[in-house]
Design a protein around this motif. Structure first.
Motif, PDB file in Angstrom:
ATOM      1  N   GLN A   2      -9.621   3.319 -10.172  1.00 29.03           N
ATOM      2  CA  GLN A   2      -8.565   3.292  -9.170  1.00 29.03           C
ATOM      3  C   GLN A   2      -8.745   4.396  -8.138  1.00 29.03           C
ATOM      4  O   GLN A   2      -9.482   5.350  -8.344  1.00 29.03           O
ATOM      5  CB  GLN A   2      -7.202   3.435  -9.845  1.00 29.03           C
ATOM      6  N   GLY A   3      -8.039   4.227  -7.029  1.00 30.96           N
ATOM      7  CA  GLY A   3      -8.106   5.206  -5.956  1.00 30.96           C
ATOM      8  C   GLY A   3      -6.967   6.208  -6.028  1.00 30.96           C
ATOM      9  O   GLY A   3      -6.311   6.368  -7.061  1.00 30.96           O
ATOM     10  N   GLU A   4      -6.706   6.875  -4.923  1.00 35.40           N
ATOM     11  CA  GLU A   4      -5.661   7.896  -4.867  1.00 35.40           C
ATOM     12  C   GLU A   4      -4.271   7.267  -4.857  1.00 35.40           C
ATOM     13  O   GLU A   4      -4.089   6.135  -4.431  1.00 35.40           O
ATOM     14  CB  GLU A   4      -5.838   8.747  -3.602  1.00 35.40           C
ATOM     15  N   HIS A   5      -3.290   8.027  -5.331  1.00 34.50           N
ATOM     16  CA  HIS A   5      -1.873   7.613  -5.331  1.00 34.50           C
ATOM     17  C   HIS A   5      -1.657   6.277  -6.039  1.00 34.50           C
ATOM     18  O   HIS A   5      -0.724   5.547  -5.717  1.00 34.50           O
ATOM     19  CB  HIS A   5      -1.350   7.473  -3.896  1.00 34.50           C
ATOM     20  N   ALA A   6      -2.495   5.950  -7.009  1.00 33.78           N
ATOM     21  CA  ALA A   6      -2.525   4.584  -7.522  1.00 33.78           C
ATOM     22  C   ALA A   6      -1.683   4.336  -8.760  1.00 33.78           C
ATOM     23  O   ALA A   6      -1.526   3.188  -9.167  1.00 33.78           O
ATOM     24  CB  ALA A   6      -3.972   4.159  -7.792  1.00 33.78           C
ATOM     25  N   LEU A  18       0.822  -1.204   0.000  1.00 33.60           N
ATOM     26  CA  LEU A  18       0.000   0.000   0.000  1.00 33.60           C
ATOM     27  C   LEU A  18       0.857   1.255   0.000  1.00 33.60           C
ATOM     28  O   LEU A  18       1.884   1.312   0.692  1.00 33.60           O
ATOM     29  CB  LEU A  18      -0.926   0.018   1.223  1.00 33.60           C
ATOM     30  N   VAL A  19       0.456   2.243  -0.761  1.00 34.30           N
ATOM     31  CA  VAL A  19       1.146   3.536  -0.773  1.00 34.30           C
ATOM     32  C   VAL A  19       0.943   4.206   0.583  1.00 34.30           C
ATOM     33  O   VAL A  19      -0.191   4.386   1.029  1.00 34.30           O
ATOM     34  CB  VAL A  19       0.594   4.442  -1.888  1.00 34.30           C
ATOM     35  N   ASN A  20       2.053   4.564   1.217  1.00 34.85           N
ATOM     36  CA  ASN A  20       2.004   5.187   2.556  1.00 34.85           C
ATOM     37  C   ASN A  20       1.202   4.349   3.543  1.00 34.85           C
ATOM     38  O   ASN A  20       0.667   4.876   4.523  1.00 34.85           O
ATOM     39  CB  ASN A  20       1.395   6.589   2.474  1.00 34.85           C
ATOM     40  N   GLY A  21       1.111   3.056   3.289  1.00 35.41           N
ATOM     41  CA  GLY A  21       0.388   2.163   4.179  1.00 35.41           C
ATOM     42  C   GLY A  21      -1.118   2.312   4.117  1.00 35.41           C
ATOM     43  O   GLY A  21      -1.838   1.734   4.937  1.00 35.41           O
ATOM     44  N   GLN A  22      -1.633   3.071   3.094  1.00 37.79           N
ATOM     45  CA  GLN A  22      -3.065   3.360   3.050  1.00 37.79           C
ATOM     46  C   GLN A  22      -3.731   3.044   1.714  1.00 37.79           C
ATOM     47  O   GLN A  22      -4.863   2.586   1.675  1.00 37.79           O
ATOM     48  CB  GLN A  22      -3.298   4.848   3.322  1.00 37.79           C
ATOM     49  N   PHE A  23      -3.034   3.308   0.596  1.00 37.62           N
ATOM     50  CA  PHE A  23      -3.686   3.293  -0.706  1.00 37.62           C
ATOM     51  C   PHE A  23      -3.196   2.134  -1.571  1.00 37.62           C
ATOM     52  O   PHE A  23      -2.004   1.851  -1.642  1.00 37.62           O
ATOM     53  CB  PHE A  23      -3.422   4.616  -1.441  1.00 37.62           C
ATOM     54  N   GLU A  24      -4.143   1.504  -2.246  1.00 37.94           N
ATOM     55  CA  GLU A  24      -3.824   0.365  -3.105  1.00 37.94           C
ATOM     56  C   GLU A  24      -3.392   0.852  -4.482  1.00 37.94           C
ATOM     57  O   GLU A  24      -4.062   1.680  -5.104  1.00 37.94           O
ATOM     58  CB  GLU A  24      -5.050  -0.537  -3.223  1.00 37.94           C
ATOM     59  N   VAL A  25      -2.287   0.334  -4.969  1.00 41.97           N
ATOM     60  CA  VAL A  25      -1.761   0.739  -6.262  1.00 41.97           C
ATOM     61  C   VAL A  25      -2.519   0.027  -7.383  1.00 41.97           C
ATOM     62  O   VAL A  25      -3.002  -1.087  -7.209  1.00 41.97           O
ATOM     63  CB  VAL A  25      -0.249   0.442  -6.339  1.00 41.97           C
ATOM     64  N   ALA A  26      -2.615   0.691  -8.551  1.00 40.62           N
ATOM     65  CA  ALA A  26      -3.409   0.131  -9.650  1.00 40.62           C
ATOM     66  C   ALA A  26      -2.569  -0.425 -10.792  1.00 40.62           C
ATOM     67  O   ALA A  26      -3.044  -1.271 -11.544  1.00 40.62           O
ATOM     68  CB  ALA A  26      -4.359   1.200 -10.201  1.00 40.62           C
ATOM     69  N   ASP A  27      -1.341   0.043 -10.950  1.00 39.68           N
ATOM     70  CA  ASP A  27      -0.613  -0.302 -12.175  1.00 39.68           C
ATOM     71  C   ASP A  27       0.458  -1.376 -12.024  1.00 39.68           C
ATOM     72  O   ASP A  27       1.001  -1.862 -13.015  1.00 39.68           O
ATOM     73  CB  ASP A  27       0.010   0.954 -12.788  1.00 39.68           C
ATOM     74  N   LYS A  65      -4.252  14.261  -7.301  1.00 44.06           N
ATOM     75  CA  LYS A  65      -5.399  13.435  -6.909  1.00 44.06           C
ATOM     76  C   LYS A  65      -6.028  12.809  -8.158  1.00 44.06           C
ATOM     77  O   LYS A  65      -7.166  13.093  -8.528  1.00 44.06           O
ATOM     78  CB  LYS A  65      -6.413  14.280  -6.139  1.00 44.06           C
ATOM     79  N   ARG A  66      -5.210  11.988  -8.818  1.00 47.06           N
ATOM     80  CA  ARG A  66      -5.614  11.359 -10.068  1.00 47.06           C
ATOM     81  C   ARG A  66      -6.270  10.025  -9.726  1.00 47.06           C
ATOM     82  O   ARG A  66      -5.625   8.992  -9.643  1.00 47.06           O
ATOM     83  CB  ARG A  66      -4.385  11.161 -10.957  1.00 47.06           C
ATOM     84  N   LYS A  67      -7.576  10.049  -9.542  1.00 44.28           N
ATOM     85  CA  LYS A  67      -8.286   8.821  -9.203  1.00 44.28           C
ATOM     86  C   LYS A  67      -9.525   8.703 -10.084  1.00 44.28           C
ATOM     87  O   LYS A  67      -9.922   9.646 -10.774  1.00 44.28           O
ATOM     88  CB  LYS A  67      -8.687   8.821  -7.727  1.00 44.28           C
ATOM     89  N   GLY A  68     -10.112   7.529 -10.066  1.00 49.20           N
ATOM     90  CA  GLY A  68     -11.276   7.276 -10.908  1.00 49.20           C
ATOM     91  C   GLY A  68     -10.886   6.407 -12.080  1.00 49.20           C
ATOM     92  O   GLY A  68     -10.155   5.429 -11.943  1.00 49.20           O
ATOM     93  N   ILE A  69     -11.349   6.770 -13.280  1.00 48.27           N
ATOM     94  CA  ILE A  69     -11.052   6.022 -14.501  1.00 48.27           C
ATOM     95  C   ILE A  69      -9.890   6.729 -15.200  1.00 48.27           C
ATOM     96  O   ILE A  69     -10.045   7.846 -15.683  1.00 48.27           O
ATOM     97  CB  ILE A  69     -12.281   5.950 -15.430  1.00 48.27           C
ATOM     98  N   ILE A  70      -8.731   6.072 -15.270  1.00 48.06           N
ATOM     99  CA  ILE A  70      -7.495   6.682 -15.777  1.00 48.06           C
ATOM    100  C   ILE A  70      -7.078   5.994 -17.077  1.00 48.06           C
ATOM    101  O   ILE A  70      -7.064   4.766 -17.164  1.00 48.06           O
ATOM    102  CB  ILE A  70      -6.368   6.575 -14.732  1.00 48.06           C
ATOM    103  N   PHE A  71      -6.716   6.807 -18.056  1.00 52.27           N
ATOM    104  CA  PHE A  71      -6.367   6.271 -19.376  1.00 52.27           C
ATOM    105  C   PHE A  71      -5.178   5.326 -19.331  1.00 52.27           C
ATOM    106  O   PHE A  71      -5.231   4.216 -19.866  1.00 52.27           O
ATOM    107  CB  PHE A  71      -6.080   7.421 -20.344  1.00 52.27           C
ATOM    108  N   PHE A  72      -4.079   5.734 -18.714  1.00 53.72           N
ATOM    109  CA  PHE A  72      -2.853   4.947 -18.788  1.00 53.72           C
ATOM    110  C   PHE A  72      -3.032   3.561 -18.176  1.00 53.72           C
ATOM    111  O   PHE A  72      -2.574   2.559 -18.730  1.00 53.72           O
ATOM    112  CB  PHE A  72      -1.709   5.694 -18.103  1.00 53.72           C
TER     113      PHE A  72
END
Length: 379
Positions: free
Chosen positions: A170-174, A114-123, A181-188
């Motif tokens: 995806q969520g934050e920091h993903a 988890l990013v900073n122990g909180q956020f799940e990475v997407a890529d 604050k690039r979250k939601g539906i991301i092109f890359f």
């Protein structure tokens, strides 16, 4: 480009290869990023292949596959200490004017998810699939690829629970643009998923066609002829459009390149290399990013990997004028610095970025790897 530029980039990348009892790994950098970042490693795979270090690609991937979480999420990063502490220590030392010499990587390493122990990475998962394909293509070791076929299918299927209306949410920091604050539906992220599905055959032809159409509907901007980076936003980022051109995904590569060539991402400065246009709003940026001085980290600051990737694509598209501009610019920077930095100012001289708390990472694996790949391609 003179051979010594290749050698400086090679030395920069090799500096961050670390052999341990658990395997041979690549760190993202030498100071605040002296951590085995999965994203940075995977995106450095073509550079590792360019210098004959496919052993590092195989070893690093095998560790990640063995250390998946219960739901098949691969580690975000691996370290012998908390990676966040490395970054904080480096920033404190920078502010105090002390040497940023990083704490040594010890033999006992642990995976972090988890990013900073909180956020799940997407890529991370989909990038492991990419790096595995780079390894197999570079070595011809299709038996290894087949051996891990079910592992690769499992990390691809991780995304099934992340789908909203047919696309990954995806969520934050993903992803790599984690300062905003690039979250939601991301092109890359969705583009990489589409690429993996096509390469591995994990979706049938009908499913792949539907996925491609959903991505085009959600992100393609008729006004610019490029793909927006965030669903519902006007921002366009360089990395996704370069990737689509490179691998012939979703749109005709020549048409997409010509549209990119006319866009501010290529035309605003003398050479391309900054991440996003228009830049993110102040409200998009996390407070800690602004405090460190990285307000334009994924906006108007230049990245070594994006400069090099733009050069590779220009060469492949037979745009000699742009390739030469990028080549000459890189030669000037690398000869001056004798290493590959992470980020640079957008002025003509492109000095490496430095604030009171933060100094651009060097040597930076991801940037060195893409420069090596650009040079190999241009050969």
């Amino acid at each position: 480009m003179p051979n010594h530029i290749f050698e400086i980039a090679k030395k920069s990348l090799e500096h961050n290869i670390i052999p341990l009892q658990a395997g041979t790994f690549l760190t993202a950098g030498a100071h605040q990023f002296k951590t085995f970042w999965t994203r940075d490693f995977c995106l450095s795979a073509r550079g590792l292949a360019a210098i004959g270090r496919t052993d590092v690609i195989r070893s690093h991937i095998e560790y990640l596959l063995k250390n998946r979480r219960h739901d098949d999420l691969v580690p975000l990063y691996v370290d012998s200490m908390n990676p966040v502490h490395r970054v904080v220590i480096a920033c404190i030392f920078k502010a105090l004017g002390l040497s940023r010499k990083s704490l040594k990587m010890k033999e006992t390493i642990s995976p972090f998810y988890l990013v900073n122990g909180q956020f799940e990475v997407a890529d991370s998962n989909v990038l492991v699939l990419y790096a595995a394909r780079v390894y197999a293509d570079a070595t011809g070791d299709q038996a290894w690829l087949q051996k891990h076929h079910e592992d690769f299918r499992a990390i691809f299927n991780f995304y099934k629970t992340k789908m909203v209306n047919g696309l990954i949410q995806q969520g934050e920091h993903a992803d790599w643009q984690d300062s905003a604050k690039r979250k939601g539906i991301i092109f890359f992220t969705n583009l990489l998923y589409y690429h993996a599905a096509r390469d591995y055959g994990f979706l049938n032809e009908s499913e792949l066609q539907q996925l491609g159409e959903r991505i085009r509907q959600e992100f393609y901007d008729e006004k610019t002829g490029l793909f927006r980076s965030i669903a519902g936003r006007e921002n366009i980022s360089l990395e996704g459009n370069l990737w689509a051109i490179d691998y012939g995904l979703l749109k005709d590569s020549k048409e997409l390149y010509q549209n990119l060539r006319k866009h501010e991402l290529f035309s605003k400065y003398n050479v391309p290399g900054f991440a996003t246009y228009p830049s993110y709003t102040d409200d998009d940026m996390y407070i800690q990013v602004k405090v460190v001085g990285l307000r334009e980290y994924h906006g108007n600051l230049f990245w070594s990997w994006l400069m090099a990737y733009s050069g590779k694509i220009a060469f492949k598209q037979q745009d000699t004028e742009m390739f030469e501009k990028i080549r000459i610019n890189f030669e000037k920077i690398i000869k001056r610095d004798q290493t590959v930095y992470e980020i640079y100012h957008n002025s003509d001289e492109h000095p490496h970025f430095e604030s009171w708390l933060y100094k651009s990472e060097a040597p930076f694996s991801w940037g060195a790897a893409f420069l090596l790949d650009m040079l190999k391609t241009a050969e």
